[in-house]
Write an enzyme that holds these catalytic residues in place. Structure first.
Site, PDB file in Angstrom:
ATOM      1  N   ASP A 245      25.729  41.257  49.298  1.00 25.50           N
ATOM      2  CA  ASP A 245      25.477  42.563  49.918  1.00 25.50           C
ATOM      3  C   ASP A 245      24.574  43.414  49.032  1.00 25.50           C
ATOM      4  O   ASP A 245      24.893  43.677  47.869  1.00 25.50           O
ATOM      5  CB  ASP A 245      26.804  43.294  50.159  1.00 25.50           C
ATOM      6  CG  ASP A 245      27.695  42.549  51.137  1.00 25.50           C
ATOM      7  OD1 ASP A 245      27.288  42.398  52.295  1.00 25.50           O
ATOM      8  OD2 ASP A 245      28.794  42.117  50.735  1.00 25.50           O
TER       9      ASP A 245
ATOM     10  N   ASN B  39      32.645  52.018  37.284  1.00 20.40           N
ATOM     11  CA  ASN B  39      33.492  52.940  36.527  1.00 20.40           C
ATOM     12  C   ASN B  39      34.572  53.620  37.368  1.00 20.40           C
ATOM     13  O   ASN B  39      35.314  54.455  36.851  1.00 20.40           O
ATOM     14  CB  ASN B  39      32.618  54.012  35.861  1.00 20.40           C
ATOM     15  CG  ASN B  39      31.630  53.405  34.889  1.00 20.40           C
ATOM     16  OD1 ASN B  39      31.995  52.594  34.046  1.00 20.40           O
ATOM     17  ND2 ASN B  39      30.360  53.783  35.019  1.00 20.40           N
TER      18      ASN B  39
ATOM     19  N   ASP C 171      22.328  43.722  42.774  1.00 21.67           N
ATOM     20  CA  ASP C 171      21.850  45.108  42.932  1.00 21.67           C
ATOM     21  C   ASP C 171      22.803  46.114  42.300  1.00 21.67           C
ATOM     22  O   ASP C 171      22.569  47.319  42.377  1.00 21.67           O
ATOM     23  CB  ASP C 171      21.689  45.449  44.419  1.00 21.67           C
ATOM     24  CG  ASP C 171      23.034  45.626  45.124  1.00 21.67           C
ATOM     25  OD1 ASP C 171      23.225  46.662  45.789  1.00 21.67           O
ATOM     26  OD2 ASP C 171      23.896  44.744  45.000  1.00 21.67           O
TER      27      ASP C 171
ATOM     28  N   ASP D 291      24.253  37.805  44.066  1.00 21.33           N
ATOM     29  CA  ASP D 291      25.148  38.683  44.815  1.00 21.33           C
ATOM     30  C   ASP D 291      24.693  38.629  46.269  1.00 21.33           C
ATOM     31  O   ASP D 291      23.566  38.219  46.566  1.00 21.33           O
ATOM     32  CB  ASP D 291      25.045  40.107  44.252  1.00 21.33           C
ATOM     33  CG  ASP D 291      25.765  41.121  45.102  1.00 21.33           C
ATOM     34  OD1 ASP D 291      26.964  40.922  45.378  1.00 21.33           O
ATOM     35  OD2 ASP D 291      25.131  42.113  45.510  1.00 21.33           O
TER      36      ASP D 291
END
Length: 208
Positions: free
Chosen positions: A9, A48, A162, A7
């Site tokens: 950012d 979510n 993250d 990933d």
């Protein structure tokens, strides 16, 4: 042949200030109040919730929202942008043994611009953003597309991120993953804290 997908950012780069400022630029133009940085970034990583609904009150991102975001981000994405400590040396080491790629929910153009600005774009054979897929993370499409591009088996891949969006994308693709805790979220469990731990997790997987 082995591949590691990062990933961007909150994993490779600390771009939290520019992202928050851009979100708040859009919110202010839409008549909403600004959000506090840590709160905005935590919600941005929450799988979510609908980010368009949460930040801007619409079921999907509108053309106006996209234009406001991209116009501001284009001008400001390199401001207050930093590499997390130890990332460049980690990439230098890993590049000797692995194919490296980036799977980010950011725009591909901006991602390459930011990684090149920080002098690490050269390590990645593929930089894939949300604009290159129909379904961003946590959907597995981005992970699968990178695997296919490099003719990699999922057993020979690992995803580093993250956010639980990263981990879910990896899980949905049947790929191993590592959750890091120096990014935009503050994880209570199952996350590593240091680059050294990350390096150990990578080599434990691929040397086992």
């Amino acid at each position: 042949m082995r591949i590691i997908m990062f990933d961007m950012d909150g994993t490779l780069v600390d771009s939290g200030t520019s992202i928050t400022n851009t979100i708040n630029h859009v919110r202010v133009n839409l008549g909403f109040e600004k959000m506090e940085k840590s709160f905005a970034l935590e919600k941005l990583n929450d799988p979510n919730i609908s980010t368009s609904k949460f930040f801007y009150g619409t079921d999907d991102f509108t053309l106006q929202q996209k234009e406001l975001f991209e116009d501001y981000y284009k001008e400001n994405c390199l401001k207050e942008l930093e590499l997390y400590a130890g990332i460049e040396s980690l990439l230098e080491d890993l590049s000797k043994d692995f194919t490296l790629a980036v799977a980010t929910n950011a725009n591909s153009f901006f991602a390459k611009k930011m990684l090149d600005h920080l002098n690490i774009g050269r390590y990645f054979q593929t930089i894939l953003g949300y604009d290159s897929v129909k379904n961003p993370k946590p959907h597995p499409e981005m992970i699968n597309k990178i695997l296919d591009k490099h003719s990699m088996r999922k057993e020979n891949a690992q995803v580093i991120g993250d956010s639980h969006k990263d981990i879910l994308a990896a899980k949905n693709a049947g790929v191993d993953s590592v959750l890091v805790n120096w990014g935009f979220s503050n994880h209570d469990k199952d996350a590593i804290e240091t680059i050294e731990e990350l390096k150990n997790r990578i080599y434990i997987k691929f040397n086992s």
